[in-house]
Motif scaffolding. Structure first.
Motif, PDB file in Angstrom:
ATOM      1  N   LEU A 419      54.287  -8.694 -15.680  1.00 42.14           N
ATOM      2  CA  LEU A 419      55.561  -8.623 -14.973  1.00 42.14           C
ATOM      3  C   LEU A 419      55.326  -9.039 -13.527  1.00 42.14           C
ATOM      4  N   GLY A 420      56.079 -10.019 -13.051  1.00 47.70           N
ATOM      5  CA  GLY A 420      55.908 -10.495 -11.683  1.00 47.70           C
ATOM      6  C   GLY A 420      54.754 -11.468 -11.574  1.00 47.70           C
ATOM      7  N   THR A 421      54.230 -11.612 -10.353  1.00 50.90           N
ATOM      8  CA  THR A 421      53.160 -12.573 -10.072  1.00 50.90           C
ATOM      9  C   THR A 421      51.979 -11.845  -9.450  1.00 50.90           C
ATOM     10  N   PRO A 422      50.794 -11.930 -10.032  1.00 48.80           N
ATOM     11  CA  PRO A 422      49.629 -11.253  -9.449  1.00 48.80           C
ATOM     12  C   PRO A 422      49.181 -11.940  -8.170  1.00 48.80           C
ATOM     13  N   GLU A 423      48.474 -11.183  -7.351  1.00 44.91           N
ATOM     14  CA  GLU A 423      47.957 -11.724  -6.094  1.00 44.91           C
ATOM     15  C   GLU A 423      47.021 -12.894  -6.344  1.00 44.91           C
ATOM     16  N   SER A 424      46.200 -12.794  -7.381  1.00 47.54           N
ATOM     17  CA  SER A 424      45.290 -13.872  -7.760  1.00 47.54           C
ATOM     18  C   SER A 424      44.915 -13.677  -9.215  1.00 47.54           C
ATOM     19  N   ALA A 425      44.336 -14.719  -9.800  1.00 45.89           N
ATOM     20  CA  ALA A 425      43.909 -14.607 -11.194  1.00 45.89           C
ATOM     21  C   ALA A 425      42.821 -13.554 -11.343  1.00 45.89           C
ATOM     22  N   ALA A 426      41.912 -13.483 -10.373  1.00 53.02           N
ATOM     23  CA  ALA A 426      40.813 -12.522 -10.447  1.00 53.02           C
ATOM     24  C   ALA A 426      41.302 -11.082 -10.340  1.00 53.02           C
ATOM     25  N   THR A 486      41.727 -18.161  -6.963  1.00 57.86           N
ATOM     26  CA  THR A 486      42.968 -18.679  -6.395  1.00 57.86           C
ATOM     27  C   THR A 486      44.127 -18.006  -7.112  1.00 57.86           C
ATOM     28  N   PRO A 487      45.359 -18.184  -6.640  1.00 56.98           N
ATOM     29  CA  PRO A 487      46.494 -17.601  -7.354  1.00 56.98           C
ATOM     30  C   PRO A 487      46.614 -18.081  -8.799  1.00 56.98           C
ATOM     31  N   SER A 488      46.134 -19.288  -9.070  1.00 60.48           N
ATOM     32  CA  SER A 488      46.308 -19.847 -10.413  1.00 60.48           C
ATOM     33  C   SER A 488      45.053 -19.799 -11.274  1.00 60.48           C
ATOM     34  N   TYR A 489      43.879 -19.822 -10.645  1.00 64.52           N
ATOM     35  CA  TYR A 489      42.635 -19.892 -11.413  1.00 64.52           C
ATOM     36  C   TYR A 489      41.601 -18.917 -10.861  1.00 64.52           C
ATOM     37  N   ARG A 502      43.460 -18.122 -16.016  1.00 62.52           N
ATOM     38  CA  ARG A 502      44.539 -18.971 -15.493  1.00 62.52           C
ATOM     39  C   ARG A 502      45.828 -18.172 -15.504  1.00 62.52           C
ATOM     40  N   VAL A 503      46.633 -18.317 -14.458  1.00 64.76           N
ATOM     41  CA  VAL A 503      47.920 -17.643 -14.351  1.00 64.76           C
ATOM     42  C   VAL A 503      49.019 -18.687 -14.173  1.00 64.76           C
ATOM     43  N   ASP A 504      50.077 -18.598 -15.016  1.00 67.01           N
ATOM     44  CA  ASP A 504      51.263 -19.458 -14.886  1.00 67.01           C
ATOM     45  C   ASP A 504      52.471 -18.570 -14.619  1.00 67.01           C
ATOM     46  N   GLN A 505      53.147 -18.788 -13.497  1.00 63.12           N
ATOM     47  CA  GLN A 505      54.338 -18.006 -13.169  1.00 63.12           C
ATOM     48  C   GLN A 505      55.535 -18.640 -13.859  1.00 63.12           C
ATOM     49  N   LEU A 506      56.261 -17.828 -14.651  1.00 63.48           N
ATOM     50  CA  LEU A 506      57.423 -18.307 -15.405  1.00 63.48           C
ATOM     51  C   LEU A 506      58.615 -17.413 -15.097  1.00 63.48           C
ATOM     52  N   GLY A 507      59.149 -17.544 -13.922  1.00 62.59           N
ATOM     53  CA  GLY A 507      60.287 -16.722 -13.537  1.00 62.59           C
ATOM     54  C   GLY A 507      59.881 -15.285 -13.296  1.00 62.59           C
ATOM     55  N   ASP A 508      60.489 -14.363 -14.056  1.00 66.91           N
ATOM     56  CA  ASP A 508      60.224 -12.938 -13.858  1.00 66.91           C
ATOM     57  C   ASP A 508      58.881 -12.490 -14.426  1.00 66.91           C
ATOM     58  N   VAL A 509      58.247 -13.325 -15.212  1.00 66.52           N
ATOM     59  CA  VAL A 509      56.969 -12.946 -15.807  1.00 66.52           C
ATOM     60  C   VAL A 509      55.927 -14.016 -15.508  1.00 66.52           C
ATOM     61  N   SER A 510      54.685 -13.646 -15.714  1.00 65.60           N
ATOM     62  CA  SER A 510      53.571 -14.592 -15.618  1.00 65.60           C
ATOM     63  C   SER A 510      52.783 -14.518 -16.919  1.00 65.60           C
ATOM     64  N   ASP A 528      40.136 -25.609 -19.532  1.00 63.76           N
ATOM     65  CA  ASP A 528      40.686 -26.925 -19.219  1.00 63.76           C
ATOM     66  C   ASP A 528      41.476 -27.469 -20.404  1.00 63.76           C
ATOM     67  N   LEU A 529      40.955 -27.293 -21.612  1.00 60.64           N
ATOM     68  CA  LEU A 529      41.645 -27.785 -22.806  1.00 60.64           C
ATOM     69  C   LEU A 529      42.989 -27.089 -22.989  1.00 60.64           C
ATOM     70  N   HIS A 530      43.026 -25.795 -22.667  1.00 57.83           N
ATOM     71  CA  HIS A 530      44.279 -25.060 -22.854  1.00 57.83           C
ATOM     72  C   HIS A 530      45.346 -25.528 -21.876  1.00 57.83           C
ATOM     73  N   GLY A 531      44.928 -26.252 -20.854  1.00 61.70           N
ATOM     74  CA  GLY A 531      45.908 -26.836 -19.953  1.00 61.70           C
ATOM     75  C   GLY A 531      46.764 -27.891 -20.621  1.00 61.70           C
ATOM     76  N   ASP A 532      46.315 -28.396 -21.784  1.00 61.99           N
ATOM     77  CA  ASP A 532      47.115 -29.375 -22.529  1.00 61.99           C
ATOM     78  C   ASP A 532      48.270 -28.730 -23.273  1.00 61.99           C
ATOM     79  N   VAL A 533      48.283 -27.411 -23.347  1.00 62.53           N
ATOM     80  CA  VAL A 533      49.358 -26.706 -24.046  1.00 62.53           C
ATOM     81  C   VAL A 533      50.552 -26.560 -23.107  1.00 62.53           C
ATOM     82  N   GLU A 534      51.694 -27.066 -23.529  1.00 66.52           N
ATOM     83  CA  GLU A 534      52.900 -26.990 -22.701  1.00 66.52           C
ATOM     84  C   GLU A 534      53.323 -25.544 -22.500  1.00 66.52           C
TER      85      GLU A 534
END
Length: 663
Positions: A419-426, A486-489, A502-510, A528-534
């Motif tokens: 729920l929401g966006t974490p400060e960082s992936a770690a 980082t916030p995303s990795y 890896r963290v992807d922010q999708l509106g109200d959830v991540s 890296d491979l999972h980055g190919d998943v839409e």
């Protein structure tokens, strides 16, 4: 072939017409009075049981044994054509001069078949003829460590002149002595050149060895393959040289080193060279062999032995550096920058062939993983902690582009909703570790191996006892070290693993995705491979869903906007709630069923009895029946009810049992 014996000069001068030629049909081995020379006849492949000649031309086409038969036949023909025998009547001894070696066979009239070993051919048999100066030399064909049904046979017959063969043997010996002299000079120069080598030539990667006693470093252009039961593994160097690492009790390591030294010391002095010899490192080379490196590393509870047979002397320093790197320390930073390295660079570093995600026939290989991500955003999964933190793994299979299309890597990824966006992936690491990814069951065997070593069972050679299926174990308290945050990795080391987040922010959830591996390249390649998943489109959550996010161990969609939820894991009983979380039915029940035809609910209790409810939770029939259901021909107001005495029919409007309306 190795040459060891200088043929005495008298063996040459005594050969010739001066030899008395014994007629084979009159004289036998026991009657010989002076030295007799003998020559080999033709080589024949025979069937052992019958003694009949085998069809070598037919066997030549055998896909498994054809090459063996041809190679041995050619070798024997070459060596026997320039070899000979000499029988000494005084010592009753036949000496075979083959490939520059002298093999002695004692003649005993009571033993018709003598067994010896012929250099280059292995075990042979000499069958003495009963009459005449003749013997058959038989070379068994050894398959899988045992004599087979075939053997090569060569007659050995009295000859008046073997001078050409004597000269051929002398030349073999002379050439071999010259070759050994040249070899020693070259090896001595190489030994001096590499006397102090003990460094890596490239950046390195780290890996924890099985048993969790030490970390090992290896070149970034090499590959490591674990051997769990040996507490070690193999490092495959870029030039195809293999370095073996094994963990042993100290006494076993001592024995292995002693065995190697004994083998080395048994070789003649002119066929070996000692390059380096200390208490913990032995580097030696034998004539026409690779250079051997044996190193040992003594730690508190285990001794590691590092060994390699190298054709490339430049690898000596690398092997020694691998041994030097073994120590009790955390995993180090990877040799690459995760945020800049390309997939192709990772593929090359991992030694993988060109690949694609999914087999050739799969036109949408990431569809399943994409569907998993979309499913996670459904309301019933968002309010379930088991779903938000234990969604089934998505797996992407890598397949070769060329060749047979076999899979070459399985990239497993776990994804969870936040729920929401974490400060960082770690920052998610502690929750991730605590909730699912490193459940002790997943590392049970490794933890048991570690305890087996640390508690002294390994050192005392006590039997290893695997954990029972339901035995409680504790995961060691590892401290993560982050190389990317980082916030995303995030990419770091946690105990024996490299972890990639890896963290992807999708509106109200991540969506938080995670993977791990013993190898740093493999861990990051998976992510890296999972980055190919839409990724799914951003979502705006209903306030009721936000308020109940991950509130229940498990939840399932039920009826018109309701949910059945579990409150305590692993209690299988569930409750019915409205979309806003209101508890509609407070009784915990086994299963629930929504009946669209009558807009009612049936459920079974712990006594396997079924009751009937309205959508607001009102109970209209107690849990006293075997089953309650709708029939298509009963309409929207009547329910079929089964009890032990037979079938009943219940009218929802009248709230009473009625006669069968279908009669």
């Amino acid at each position: 072939m190795v040459l060891r014996l200088i043929i005495p000069l008298f063996a040459v001068t005594s050969i010739g017409l001066a030899f008395f030629f014994y007629r084979m049909d009159e004289k036998g081995w026991a009657t010989v009075e002076q030295r007799q020379s003998l020559a080999f006849g033709d080589v024949t492949l025979c069937v052992v049981e019958t003694g009949a000649a085998a069809d070598l031309d037919e066997l030549r086409g055998d896909p498994l044994l054809g090459h063996l038969f041809v190679t041995v036949d050619e070798m024997l023909r070459t060596e026997t054509a320039r070899g000979y025998g000499m029988f000494d009547p005084d010592s009753k001894q036949l000496t075979l001069f083959v490939a520059g070696e002298a093999t002695r066979v004692l003649y005993d009239p009571e033993v018709p078949v003598a067994s010896v070993s012929l250099p280059g051919a292995g075990p042979i048999e000499v069958h003495w003829a009963e009459r005449g100066l003749r013997a058959d030399v038989v070379v068994p064909v050894i398959l899988s460590g045992a004599p087979s049904e075939w053997a090569f046979q060569m007659p050995l017959m009295a000859a008046a002149d073997v001078g050409d063969m004597v000269a051929a043997q002398e030349k073999i010996i002379t050439d071999a002595l010259a070759a050994k002299t040249d070899w020693r000079e070259r090896m001595t120069a190489l030994a001096e050149e590499h006397a102090d080598d003990r460094e890596f030539k490239t950046d390195t990667n780290d890996v924890w060895l099985s048993g969790w006693q030490a970390t090992l470093s290896y070149p970034e252009d090499a590959r490591f393959s674990p051997i769990d039961d040996a507490f070690g593994g193999r490092v495959h160097l870029a030039d195809d040289q293999i370095v073996n690492i094994g963990g042993y009790r100290t006494d076993v390591a001592d024995k292995k080193n002693a065995e190697f030294r004994a083998i080395f010391e048994a070789f003649p002095e002119d066929e070996k060279l000692l390059v380096r010899d200390t208490d913990h490192l032995l580097i030696a080379v034998r004539y026409d062999r690779r250079v051997s490196v044996i190193a040992r590393v003594d730690l508190e509870n285990i001794t590691y032995v590092v060994s390699a047979a190298l054709s490339n002397w430049d690898d000596i320093g690398v092997v020694v550096a691998i041994a030097d790197s073994i120590s009790q320390r955390p995993l180090g930073a990877p040799s690459f920058d995760p945020l800049t390295i390309t997939r192709e660079e990772m593929r090359i570093a991992m030694g993988l062939p060109p690949f694609k995600i999914g087999p050739e026939y799969d036109l949408d290989p990431t569809s399943s993983a994409r569907s998993d991500l979309e499913t996670m955003l459904r309301p019933e999964y968002l309010i379930s902690s088991d779903s938000t933190w234990s969604n089934p793994e998505s797996t992407l299979w890598l397949h070769r582009i060329d060749g047979d299309g076999d899979s070459i890597l399985m990239a497993e990824i776990e994804c969870f909703t936040l729920l929401g966006t974490p400060e960082s992936a770690a920052a998610i690491h502690d929750s991730y570790i605590a909730r699912t990814a490193f459940d002790p069951k997943l590392m049970k065997h490794e933890i048991r191996l570690m305890n087996y070593i640390n508690d002294g069972g390994f050192a005392s050679n006590a039997p290893f006892q695997p954990y029972g299926e339901f035995e409680t174990i504790e995961t060691p308290d590892f401290a993560p070290e982050w190389f990317v945050d980082t916030p995303s990795y995030a990419f770091g080391a946690y105990g024996p693993y490299y972890v990639a987040y890896r963290v992807d922010q999708l509106g109200d959830v991540s969506i938080f995705c995670a993977t791990h591996d013993h190898d740093s390249f493999t861990a990051w390649m998976k992510m890296d491979l999972h980055g190919d998943v839409e990724r799914p489109a951003p979502v705006a959550l209903d306030p009721d869903i936000k308020a109940q996010f991950a509130a229940y161990p498990a939840a399932r969609a039920f009826g018109p906007g309701y949910y059945t939820v579990e409150r305590e894991y692993p209690d299988p009983m569930s409750y019915l709630i409205a979309g806003d979380g209101t508890l509609l039915i407070s009784k915990a029940l086994n299963w629930w069923k929504w009946h669209e035809q009558t807009q009612t609910i049936t459920a079974e209790d712990a006594d396997d009895k079924v009751g009937l409810y309205l959508v607001d939770g009102t109970k209209i029939l107690p849990h006293a029946y075997e089953d309650i259901d709708t029939w298509p021909n009963l309409g929207p107001t009547v329910m079929w009810v089964r009890e032990e005495g037979g079938d009943l029919f219940y009218d929802l409007n009248d709230r009473a049992f009625v006669p069968d309306p279908t009669q």
